[in-house]
Structure formats: C-alpha cells, structure tokens
Design a protein around this motif. Structure first.
Motif, mmCIF file in Angstrom:
data_model
loop_
_atom_site.group_PDB
_atom_site.id
_atom_site.type_symbol
_atom_site.label_atom_id
_atom_site.label_comp_id
_atom_site.label_asym_id
_atom_site.label_seq_id
_atom_site.Cartn_x
_atom_site.Cartn_y
_atom_site.Cartn_z
ATOM 1 N N UNK A 142 0.803 -5.447 3.067
ATOM 2 C CA UNK A 142 0.285 -4.214 2.495
ATOM 3 C C UNK A 142 1.277 -3.067 2.733
ATOM 4 N N UNK A 143 1.869 -3.070 3.915
ATOM 5 C CA UNK A 143 2.844 -2.033 4.259
ATOM 6 C C UNK A 143 4.093 -2.147 3.375
ATOM 7 N N UNK A 144 4.549 -3.383 3.181
ATOM 8 C CA UNK A 144 5.797 -3.618 2.439
ATOM 9 C C UNK A 144 5.561 -3.722 0.929
ATOM 10 N N UNK A 145 4.314 -3.576 0.513
ATOM 11 C CA UNK A 145 3.958 -3.676 -0.908
ATOM 12 C C UNK A 145 4.941 -2.921 -1.821
ATOM 13 N N UNK A 146 5.249 -1.641 -1.510
ATOM 14 C CA UNK A 146 6.145 -0.903 -2.421
ATOM 15 C C UNK A 146 7.569 -1.454 -2.458
ATOM 16 N N UNK A 147 7.999 -2.161 -1.418
ATOM 17 C CA UNK A 147 9.345 -2.744 -1.430
ATOM 18 C C UNK A 147 9.382 -3.918 -2.405
ATOM 19 N N UNK A 148 8.311 -4.702 -2.402
ATOM 20 C CA UNK A 148 8.231 -5.794 -3.376
ATOM 21 C C UNK A 148 8.191 -5.226 -4.795
ATOM 22 N N UNK A 149 7.494 -4.125 -4.963
ATOM 23 C CA UNK A 149 7.444 -3.486 -6.280
ATOM 24 C C UNK A 149 8.839 -3.010 -6.698
#
Ligand code: TYM
Length: 348
Positions: A142-149
């Motif tokens: 959930x924390x790294x969600x924007x990095x995957x995006x």
C-alpha cells in the motif's frame, strides 16, 4: 511518436466517476490522436494492496476487460492488457523503489488517509499503543503503491496519462521519480509524463455526500452509478441524490455541491457545456424534473454500453484472445525499456 498509458483497478464494473473522469477520454484519444501508441492496463497487481478473494478477483478482472471494451476501448487501436502479465512492471518498480525517498511516499494523501482510518479503527478499540504506531500494521504494498503506478507509466516511456483528479498527485510523483532516475543515470530515458484531465468531470462526487468523490470503496451502493445499473436503479439513485433546499438549478460547486455534481453529469451525458445544461433548466422549479431528465440522460448513455457488455459476456474466447495479444504487445515494448534501464544502472 507519442505514447499514452492509463490504468484502472479491476473492480468489476466501473462507475460513472471512472467513466467521465477517465474512460471517456481513453476512448476519445483513440479517435483524436495520430501517430500515437496507446496502452490501457487493468492493474491487478495494484488490486492486491487490499485483501482479495482469488475467485472474485479473477472474475472482476474479466468483467473489467469486458466493460472497457463495451465503453469503446478499441483493441485495434489500443493495447488492452492485464498488468500482471507484463512482469516488467514489477521489475522496474524495484529499480524505482531503490531511488524513491520514503518521505515522498509518506506525503501521498491516499496513504495519509489510510493512516488516519487505521487510527480511527485503533481508537475504537481505545488502544493507545496501536494509535502511536499507526503505520505498524499497514502493508508495504500500500505504501509503495504509487511507485508501481510510476513503473506502469515509465515502462512504456509514456508521454501522456488520461486520469481523473484523484490521480494527479500520483502522476506528479511519477514525474519526480522519472526525473530523479534520469539525473541519477545521466541519460534521458524517461519522458516526464503529463496528465490529461477533463474539465467539469475531473471529480465526480458521491450521490449521497457530494463533498466526497464517487468511489467504489463506499459501502453505500446508492452513492454511485455503476455502468451495469438497471434503469430502475438509476432512477432510484438519482431521485434520492443529495441536493439542497434551494428550488432553482444553478452551478456553484462550492456552495451547491450536490446540484452542481448532477449538472456536471447531465452535461457530460448530453455532451454539452455545463452552462448550457444550466440554461435548459432555468424555468424548472424544484429538483424533480431535473432529476428525471438526468436519470433519462444516464440511461441513454448506458444502454448501448450494457448491450455490448452482455454480448461480450458470451464471447469469453474472444476476450481471452484480446488480453493474450495485448499482453504480448505490452511485453515487447516493456522489455525494450527495461533493457535500457538495466543497462543504465549496471545490471547489464
Ligand atoms: P482507479 O481504478 O481508482 O480509477 C480509474 C480512473 O478513474 C478515475 N476516477 C474518477 N474520476 C473522476 N471522479 C471520480 N469520482 C473518480 N473515481 C475514479 C481515476 O482518476 C482514474 O483515472 N491508481 C489508479 C490506477 C492506476 C493508474 C496507473 C492510472 C494504476 N497505474 C497508471 C494511470 C496510470 C487508480 O486506482 O484508479
């Protein structure tokens, strides 16, 4: 040429916020852009950041693929694919994790709202220790969600990203990550992606609480119109939509969020400007006639989409082959970028 990419979570069937915030642009871009490669992704890896039942997830992914095609995603013009079938997204994500400061992620509003809701849960159990360590139990994904995006976008070296307003902060982060990477390796590998956002429908609001956005995660189904809703459901939801006590129809999102949201939806359905929508209701007193006309307008838009969804539900072989071909095309392009990235950082 230019590259466009966007993504949507596999929530089954999109709602009207997804449709007018993003999907409508996905479809229009296919017609208006020349010399452009377009990728549209069902982001199933992102879906795993919240608990999922595997059977339900599989079905929701398929329903989303069908819904996107029914909305007008034309697989002759765009590459429609499932994110997890292109392993390069997760591989690039790792490289980007290694250059992204934790502070950037902890400032994301979506993350902060997860912290405050977990604090609320802890407060319910009046557990002071849990409150103090509010992020302890939240997941890395959930924390790294924007990095995957960011990886979703950058792995295709995309220039433009059609999205609703709630994704703007994530896109800005993707730009920051792209430019940090470029500087680190001393090479312009990633273009800085720009958003494509609609005017009056960038943020479609909840029908029940017009100060929060229309969302799949709202427990109350009356708060949203799903693209699969029947005419009866649409009429009932619009009839009960929260407005205000003023009898006239006018557009002023800050003082009249409910009516303004409905006007924005009406204008979008009729493909007219909001000010022209307002004009067509100048002689109407009370909200009843307006709401009936709005429900009819929504039903008109959704009718053809729903027949197409029904048709595609009986074509599972076709849907499978579309997703298979999409994955192959996406992998080819993603593999090229990943090669350059691995080379630039010294893995190759
Ligand atoms: P998601 O799946 O929540 O929503 C898909 C698209 O719908 C838009 N949207 C809205 N627009 C206006 N009003 C609303 N109430 C509303 N609700 C949703 C979203 O802005 C989005 O454009 N993180 C993304 C998915 C994603 C992505 C990407 C997007 C993953 N990787 C790469 C673009 C590029 C998300 O959860 O969208």
């Amino acid at each position: 040429g230019t590259t466009i990419l966007s993504g949507i979570q596999p929530t089954g069937v999109p709602h009207l916020g997804n449709y007018y915030g993003a999907l409508d642009n996905w479809v229009k871009l296919q017609r208006t852009r020349r010399n452009t490669t377009i990728f549209y992704s069902i982001v199933d890896l992102h879906a795993l950041t919240i608990p999922q039942d595997p059977k339900v997830l599989r079905q929701s992914k398929r329903d989303m693929a069908i819904a996107l095609m029914a909305c007008g995603v034309d697989v002759k013009q765009s590459v429609l694919f499932e994110q997890s079938r292109v392993p390069q997204h997760a591989e690039l994500c790792w490289i980007l994790n290694c250059i992204t400061p934790v502070g950037w992620l902890s400032r994301m509003t979506q993350w902060k709202s997860k912290i405050s809701s977990s604090n609320r849960d802890a407060a319910k159990h009046s557990d002071a220790i849990t409150i103090a360590a509010s992020t302890e139990g939240l997941r890395m994904g959930l924390f790294a969600y924007p990095v995957l995006q960011a990886a979703d976008i950058l792995i295709y070296q995309a220039d433009e990203v059609p999205i609703g307003e709630d994704q703007v902060q994530h896109l800005e982060l993707a730009r920051e990550i792209a430019s940090t990477f470029n500087k680190t390796v001393g090479e312009e590998i990633f273009p800085l992606p720009k958003s494509i956002i609609p005017q009056s429908t960038k943020r479609i609001m909840s029908l029940r609480e017009p100060t929060s956005k229309m969302s799949k995660s709202d427990d109350n189904d009356m708060s949203r119109i799903n693209l699969s809703d029947t005419p009866e459901q649409i009429k009932a939801k619009i009839a009960r939509a929260t407005t205000d006590s003023e009898r006239s129809i006018s557009y002023d999102p800050s003082s009249r969020p409910g009516v303004s949201n409905l006007l924005a939806i009406y204008a979008a359905c009729k493909n007219i400007l909001v000010e022209d929508a307002v004009k067509s209701f100048t002689n109407v007193s009370g909200h009843k006639q307006f709401k009936e006309d709005l429900a009819d307008a929504i039903i008109q838009v959704l009718g053809p989409i729903q027949s197409e969804m029904n048709r595609l539900h009986n074509e599972s072989g076709y849907v499978d082959s579309v997703l298979e071909k999409g994955a192959v095309k996406a992998r080819n392009r993603a593999a090229e970028t990943l090669d350059r990235v691995y080379h630039a950082v010294g893995l190759r």
